[in-house]
Design an enzyme around this catalytic site. Structure first.
Site, PDB file in Angstrom:
ATOM      1  N   PHE A 470      14.544  35.667 -52.049  1.00 46.84           N
ATOM      2  CA  PHE A 470      13.841  36.218 -50.883  1.00 46.84           C
ATOM      3  C   PHE A 470      14.458  37.517 -50.367  1.00 46.84           C
ATOM      4  CE2 PHE A 470      14.170  31.448 -50.328  1.00 46.84           C
ATOM      5  CZ  PHE A 470      13.035  31.152 -51.059  1.00 46.84           C
ATOM      6  N   HIS A 471      14.837  38.426 -51.281  1.00 46.55           N
ATOM      7  CA  HIS A 471      15.449  39.696 -50.876  1.00 46.55           C
ATOM      8  C   HIS A 471      14.697  40.907 -51.413  1.00 46.55           C
ATOM      9  CE1 HIS A 471      19.635  37.462 -50.657  1.00 46.55           C
ATOM     10  NE2 HIS A 471      18.818  37.116 -49.673  1.00 46.55           N
ATOM     11  N   PRO A 472      13.369  40.983 -51.310  1.00 46.72           N
ATOM     12  CA  PRO A 472      12.679  42.169 -51.837  1.00 46.72           C
ATOM     13  C   PRO A 472      12.983  43.417 -51.014  1.00 46.72           C
ATOM     14  CG  PRO A 472      11.145  40.800 -50.608  1.00 46.72           C
ATOM     15  CD  PRO A 472      12.422  40.024 -50.695  1.00 46.72           C
TER      16      PRO A 472
END
Length: 537
Positions: A470-472
């Site tokens: 969840f680190h775009p």
């Protein structure tokens, strides 16, 4: 069409960046600020209880519900891609880990020609926003809006994992946020007394009493309005009703690595070919929009263990669940207070790396995939991610309809170096699990499985067990070059009155969790806006 008036600053997105901007910009009483959020308020119980992330991700009440395209690097799989759709944005549904990254990350940004973005430049902004539970020194701050505390639980098996790391050369450390995070420690989290502390609580709500700040929820932006080379306003809907807002200053996009490039492309900004294919007329050619997508792919290795208490046993009985619930109700401690990951490890898969190149999120639990029930056997999950992936993906619209999800293609494991780091990560995990401190637990590899031995097999197995952490970032890249989307002051190139201030501007992903760096970018961006206004720019 409802007219929402004219504002000095219109901020799109009340997430980790938008809430910071709303607070800092409205500190000036002579400007008026409008903050727009497509989601609803954060008055939802699972936003505030730390374990509630399980009930927020994938929930349309709080999550956009994105999915990636089928990814060849993941052997054709598509992933859930949670993004916060609620006041507080991702800080209201994330894992609450406070992590700045490495000094080298920001010094590299500066080496890209981005003056003012080196470690020494950004450290004051990290300190400014921080309210650290124990430290107030050259590296940490107190009194800021981001509460940082220790977690309120412990697990013997995680202590043993940390001991095992020390036995293979990964030292025990006390603080991941000094600029070099090599080592093993427990994550510090954005919580206050066992309750999630989002940017909505820290930045937005204290500012909402100011008469020059207005916040509108369920306000979904549709298109930027451009007049004579300047952004003049925004078309949107408020609770489904068409509306229009104007600005005599700036529109600031803080809709995140998915939302910001999506709105730019819907407005005709981007690669002309991409826009044409989506049925959108080009208003401003800027081909880099939506490109440069980077994310941390976590490889969820799972080991069955013996003679240890894990959440698997505790949560798989009614008695255990009742005990967990009662402990949280009485003391705000225990499993309901825990972040998704408790123990962190930053390590090198090869000694040639100058700094740690992988990060572990170690959990006393296991499940087949997010949303599934916990396994009925005791186990630990040692998720490991490549901190500096070479793979690059994209996010692009495929139609002119803002309600159609964009194509999200991360292109995980699409480079040889990423596949090698993936294979080496699994081998390093096996080395840790074989260390003497874990021998008493007789760890048995459940995923990916001991049958995978060659680098080629391990890289393919990584495609089967890998998932987003969840680190775009990176889809509106900041750069000194003319091909970048925004300049070093976060202004969109070739258009006046428009900035992007969120995780999408990162030229290269930071070496760790991305929420704290996003807050820092917003703190620095707010100062830039105020400086430019005073200078008459």
């Amino acid at each position: 069409m409802q007219d929402l008036g004219t504002w000095d600053y219109v901020i799109v997105g009340a997430g980790s960046a938008g809430c910071v901007l709303a607070n800092r910009l409205s500190e000036d009483p002579d400007v008026n600020v409008l903050l727009l959020e497509a989601g609803k308020n954060d008055n939802y119980i699972w936003v505030h209880i730390p374990v509630g992330y399980l009930y927020c991700m994938g929930n349309p009440r709080t999550d956009w519900g994105f999915h990636t395209a089928k990814d060849p690097g993941l052997n054709g799989r598509s992933l859930m891609y949670p993004r916060g759709k609620v006041i507080g944005g991702c800080s209201s549904i994330n894992g609450m880990i406070y992590m700045r990254g490495q000094a080298q990350d920001y010094d590299q940004w500066r080496q890209f020609g981005l003056s003012g973005w080196g470690w020494d430049d950004v450290l004051p902004y990290f300190r400014k926003s921080e309210d650290h539970y124990a430290l107030n020194d050259d590296l940490h701050g107190q009194g800021g809006a981001v509460r940082v505390e220790e977690q309120r639980l412990s697990w013997d098996v995680l202590d043993a994992f940390r001991d095992a790391c020390a036995e293979v050369g990964i030292p025990k450390i006390s603080d991941f946020n000094k600029g070099d995070n090599f080592g093993a420690s427990y994550f510090q989290v954005t919580q206050k007394s066992g309750i999630r502390w989002s940017v909505a609580k820290g930045f937005l709500k204290p500012a909402m009493s100011r008469p020059n700040l207005r916040v509108i929820t369920q306000a979904h932006a549709s298109r930027l309005v451009v007049e004579d080379g300047k952004v003049a306003g925004l078309e949107l809907t408020v609770k489904g009703t068409p509306a229009m807002v104007s600005t005599n200053g700036e529109v600031i996009l803080s809709a995140g690595a998915v939302g910001s490039p999506q709105l730019l492309e819907l407005s005709g900004f981007g690669n002309p070919q991409v826009l044409q294919d989506a049925g959108v007329e080009t208003a401003h050619a800027l081909p880099a929009i939506g490109e440069n997508l980077q994310d941390h792919l976590q490889l969820r290795t799972i080991y069955k263990i013996k003679d240890a208490v894990t959440l698997n046993q505790m949560a798989n009985s009614w008695f255990g669940k009742a005990k967990i619930g009662l402990e949280y109700m009485l003391k705000q401690t225990g499993p309901m207070s825990m972040a998704p990951s408790q123990l962190g490890v930053f390590a090198k898969t090869d000694p040639s790396f100058e700094t740690a190149n992988v990060e572990y999120h170690v959990q006393p639990l296991s499940l087949d995939k997010f949303g599934d029930p916990l396994h009925d056997f005791p186990a630990v999950t040692a998720s490991v991610c490549n901190l500096r992936p070479a793979s690059r993906g994209h996010i692009h619209i495929t139609s002119p309809d803002r309600d159609d999800q964009p194509e999200i293609q991360p292109n995980y494991l699409s480079t040889e170096i990423d596949r090698q780091v993936a294979a080496d990560s699994i081998k390093l995990t096996r080395k840790i699990m074989a260390a003497p401190s874990l021998a008493k637990h007789a760890p048995e590899e459940y995923l990916p499985g001991a049958r995978f031995e060659t680098d080629e097999d391990l890289a393919k197995a990584a495609g089967d067990i890998g998932t987003t952490i969840f680190h775009p970032v990176g889809t509106c890249r900041m750069g000194a070059d003319s091909a970048s989307v925004v300049d070093e002051r976060l202004r969109v190139r070739g258009i006046d009155g428009l900035r992007v201030i969120d995780a999408s501007v990162m030229p290269r992903i930071t070496s760790g969790n991305t929420n704290a760096p996003t807050i820092m970018i917003a703190e620095k961006g707010a100062d830039m806006i105020r400086e430019d206004r005073r200078a008459g720019h």
